[in-house]
Design a protein around this motif. Structure first.
Motif, PDB file in Angstrom:
ATOM      1  N   ARG A 139      33.076  48.573  32.682  1.00 15.22           N
ATOM      2  CA  ARG A 139      32.794  47.433  32.997  1.00 15.22           C
ATOM      3  C   ARG A 139      33.840  46.781  33.807  1.00 15.22           C
ATOM      4  NH1 ARG A 139      27.611  47.458  32.300  1.00 15.22           N
ATOM      5  NH2 ARG A 139      26.802  48.028  30.201  1.00 15.22           N
ATOM      6  N   LYS A 140      34.956  47.517  34.055  1.00 18.29           N
ATOM      7  CA  LYS A 140      35.835  47.023  34.840  1.00 18.29           C
ATOM      8  C   LYS A 140      36.429  47.947  36.103  1.00 18.29           C
ATOM      9  CE  LYS A 140      39.236  44.360  32.653  1.00 18.29           C
ATOM     10  NZ  LYS A 140      40.419  44.179  31.568  1.00 18.29           N
ATOM     11  N   ARG A 141      37.099  47.077  36.797  1.00 16.73           N
ATOM     12  CA  ARG A 141      37.693  47.991  37.940  1.00 16.73           C
ATOM     13  C   ARG A 141      38.777  47.519  38.570  1.00 16.73           C
ATOM     14  NH1 ARG A 141      34.280  48.926  43.839  1.00 16.73           N
ATOM     15  NH2 ARG A 141      35.612  50.202  45.004  1.00 16.73           N
ATOM     16  N   GLN A 177      36.747  34.531  37.846  1.00 21.38           N
ATOM     17  CA  GLN A 177      35.506  35.235  37.738  1.00 21.38           C
ATOM     18  C   GLN A 177      34.453  34.047  37.807  1.00 21.38           C
ATOM     19  OE1 GLN A 177      34.950  38.311  34.949  1.00 21.38           O
ATOM     20  NE2 GLN A 177      32.849  38.777  35.671  1.00 21.38           N
ATOM     21  N   SER A 221      29.180  37.014  35.708  1.00 24.71           N
ATOM     22  CA  SER A 221      29.344  38.496  35.401  1.00 24.71           C
ATOM     23  C   SER A 221      27.859  39.323  35.896  1.00 24.71           C
ATOM     24  CB  SER A 221      29.124  38.528  33.935  1.00 24.71           C
ATOM     25  OG  SER A 221      29.120  39.858  33.349  1.00 24.71           O
ATOM     26  N   ALA A 222      28.170  40.568  36.282  1.00 25.70           N
ATOM     27  CA  ALA A 222      27.219  41.428  36.729  1.00 25.70           C
ATOM     28  C   ALA A 222      26.394  41.844  35.495  1.00 25.70           C
ATOM     29  CB  ALA A 222      28.101  42.763  37.281  1.00 25.70           C
ATOM     30  N   HIS A 280      33.252  43.314  36.164  1.00 21.86           N
ATOM     31  CA  HIS A 280      32.460  43.402  37.347  1.00 21.86           C
ATOM     32  C   HIS A 280      31.588  42.150  37.413  1.00 21.86           C
ATOM     33  CE1 HIS A 280      31.957  48.017  36.190  1.00 21.86           C
ATOM     34  NE2 HIS A 280      32.739  47.618  37.142  1.00 21.86           N
ATOM     35  N   SER A 319      33.139  40.301  45.405  1.00 20.78           N
ATOM     36  CA  SER A 319      32.246  40.630  44.182  1.00 20.78           C
ATOM     37  C   SER A 319      33.364  42.118  43.903  1.00 20.78           C
ATOM     38  CB  SER A 319      31.037  41.223  44.739  1.00 20.78           C
ATOM     39  OG  SER A 319      30.429  39.636  44.979  1.00 20.78           O
ATOM     40  N   VAL A 320      33.207  42.300  42.559  1.00 19.39           N
ATOM     41  CA  VAL A 320      33.610  43.597  41.849  1.00 19.39           C
ATOM     42  C   VAL A 320      32.536  44.401  41.350  1.00 19.39           C
ATOM     43  CG1 VAL A 320      35.072  44.558  40.123  1.00 19.39           C
ATOM     44  CG2 VAL A 320      36.044  42.272  41.287  1.00 19.39           C
ATOM     45  N   ASP A 321      32.207  45.262  42.333  1.00 24.26           N
ATOM     46  CA  ASP A 321      31.105  46.256  41.622  1.00 24.26           C
ATOM     47  C   ASP A 321      31.839  47.335  40.915  1.00 24.26           C
ATOM     48  OD1 ASP A 321      29.234  44.542  43.174  1.00 24.26           O
ATOM     49  OD2 ASP A 321      29.812  45.308  44.849  1.00 24.26           O
ATOM     50  N   LYS A 322      30.919  48.210  40.467  1.00 23.59           N
ATOM     51  CA  LYS A 322      31.251  49.660  39.852  1.00 23.59           C
ATOM     52  C   LYS A 322      32.097  50.309  40.967  1.00 23.59           C
ATOM     53  CE  LYS A 322      27.632  49.821  36.485  1.00 23.59           C
ATOM     54  NZ  LYS A 322      26.466  50.359  35.958  1.00 23.59           N
TER      55      LYS A 322
END
Length: 553
Positions: free
Chosen positions: A206-208, A227, A230-231, A519, A539-542
């Motif tokens: 779930r993180k990057r 943040q 949440s995605a 994410h 945005s933080v995506d996978k």
């Protein structure tokens, strides 16, 4: 007593310690030496704390069973079981049918339920310790060759008080079916160790890594990254009554991302009387969600349990099959009246025709619990594959999640099995955790939430309510009827806070600030020594590589 890598094995069945249950039951000991016939060859070795346990090959065979109460039993060491501890039941079960006409002929599969019960205080109280659906030999040649299909038992239980005596009882098959039991164990779970493992797993899923980059900026400029959402959607069901309660609305708007309508879009609600359509209630809920900024997830349109089928449908079913077909998974109301050719797939096909963009989910209960032989992950996969074969566009797998004393490993095994076999997204669609004690309920809720959040196939969780007085299960509330948040509710809030990134620091000599975030959607602010501020949403995506956020562009 022996110690496993995670949790105490408080009871390990002695192959020679079994006693028959039933007047005609006979027991015999066997040792399977052929590795190809061991359970690991069929399903993989059972695990405790993520570590494989190789099956011993020693098993006891019970024959001559006359009814579903017959089987085999063994006393548990006095004092071994403690109250308020969740125990996992693990081991392998197999069944065989002697000379059953047609059993397994033509490649068909016949399932027989096997239950493990814990009988305390001389049988005055019987506690469900798990169940499994075992398949008989798939062919006459397999049966003749003595082949076994081993199924792993994955049960759990918890005691309220210390028992004076306790025994484990394996039973449940009909007369004429023999049962084999290998390496049955009762294990005291260790949630803290499991949670530590899941935190590491969550970090990967779930993180990057993120790099905030400011070209030409001096080292030491301050950075704040917040943040916004949440995605991973987490929500709750709502209805027309609860949205009138300010305490409910306050918790919902502050701690839930999504909503689902509890009943207001089900057929028995939208057309309670034939030809009289009612979408006004659903529209009012949709207006509420629009004002609150909460997306809405659809729920069951059809629910085939007899008690939830409107009377006019039952009246039609009594005399006119064609009208019933025109009017339109534990339940079988429609299948029993329209045939297996196949109303469930028809519903999927029609829904896809009317709304091609909708992701259509199957949705059922007990699949993740290990206590319902009619709802194992394997049988759920069979249903999904059958629906797909009949032309249903199954877009996802719904697990209702009405759980009691959950065990993380059991839930994870179910998620693994469903994901590997279907490659479909999974949602917990109706999660509630039943436990009268608030503190234990908090632990149980955390167990399920962490398993869901850490699993890459799970894409969202919807609670089946959260406030006392408005829930189907009254021992599952997170918020008391007076609006106060109980232990379970506080644990829920703490988990949501843990899964929300808030990073701050200063740019390094290269004009960069690095952090690892969950994410979702963010806003970053960089404040220069002069007081100048730079603000940017992102945005933080996978992704496996770091996300570089260039504040200058």
């Amino acid at each position: 007593m022996s110690i496993d890598l995670q949790g105490d094995v408080v009871f390990e069945v002695d192959a020679i310690g079994w006693a028959p249950s039933g007047a005609r039951t006979a027991l015999s000991l066997h040792h399977e030496l052929d590795p190809a016939r061991l359970p690991a060859a069929n399903k993989g070795a059972a695990t405790v704390g993520g570590h494989e346990r190789t099956p011993s090959g020693r098993y006891v065979l019970a024959t001559g069973l006359a009814d579903e109460e017959d089987g085999l039993c063994q006393a548990i060491t006095p004092g071994a079981l403690k109250p308020r501890v969740t125990y996992r039941v693990a081991g392998w079960i197999s069944v065989s049918v002697a000379a059953a006409p047609g059993a397994g002929v033509g490649g068909t599969t016949t399932y027989h339920p096997v239950h493990v019960s814990i009988r305390v205080d001389d049988g005055r109280c019987v506690i469900d310790g798990g169940a499994v659906a075992c398949s008989a030999a798939a062919s006459e040649s397999e049966a003749a060759g003595g082949g076994s299909r081993w199924a792993e038992i994955k049960g759990a239980f918890r005691l309220k008080e210390s028992p004076r005596s306790a025994a484990v009882h394996v039973h449940g098959v009909p007369a004429g079916v023999d049962v084999k039991v290998m390496d049955l164990r009762i294990i005291a779970t260790d949630p803290k160790a499991r949670f530590s493992y899941l935190k590491d797993k969550t970090d990967k899923v779930r993180k990057r890594d993120v790099v905030v980059n400011v070209g030409g900026a001096p080292a030491g400029a301050s950075v704040r990254v917040v943040q916004l959402d949440s995605a991973f959607p987490i929500g709750s069901c709502i209805n027309g009554t609860v949205i009138q309660d300010p305490a409910f609305v306050d918790f919902f708007t502050n701690h839930m991302d999504w909503a689902v309508f509890e009943n207001e879009l089900k057929w028995y609600w939208t057309e309670a009387q034939r030809g009289q359509l009612n979408y006004a209630d659903a529209d009012r809920l949709l207006d509420f969600c629009d004002r609150a900024g909460k997306p809405v997830r659809g729920h069951c349109i059809f629910w085939a349990v007899d008690g939830d089928v409107q009377q006019w449908i039952k009246d039609i079913a009594a005399y006119d099959r064609d009208q019933l077909m025109a009017a339109m998974l534990h339940g079988r109301f429609f299948r029993d009246r329209l045939g297996d050719d196949d109303v469930a797939a028809l519903m999927f096909r029609e829904a896809a025709r009317l709304d091609p963009g909708a992701a259509l989910f199957v949705n059922d209960y007990n699949v993740e619990c290990g206590n319902d032989p009619s709802a194992t992950p394997e049988r759920y996969v069979e249903l999904i594959r059958y629906l797909q074969w009949r032309g249903a566009q199954v877009g996802g797998v719904g697990l209702q999640g009405h759980v009691t004393h959950p065990v993380g490993e059991i839930i994870c095994d179910a998620l693994d099995a469903l994901s590997a076999a279907t490659d479909l997204p999974i949602w917990f669609t109706e999660l509630d955790v039943g436990e009268p004690d608030d503190a234990l309920r908090a632990d149980d809720l955390e167990a399920v939430m962490r398993e869901a959040y850490a699993h890459p196939a799970v894409q969202g969780v919807v609670l089946w309510g959260f406030m006392q007085g408005y829930m189907w299960r009254q021992d599952a509330a997170l918020v008391n009827s007076d609006g106060t948040v109980n232990d379970a509710g506080q644990r829920f809030i703490d988990l949501r806070r843990e899964w929300t990134s808030d990073a701050r620091g200063r740019l390094d000599a290269d004009g960069q600030f690095k952090f690892r975030g969950f994410h979702g959607n963010y806003v970053a602010q960089v404040t220069m020594p002069t007081g100048t501020k730079m603000l940017k949403a992102f945005s933080v995506d996978k992704g496996d590589t770091p996300l570089v956020l260039d504040m200058d562009n």
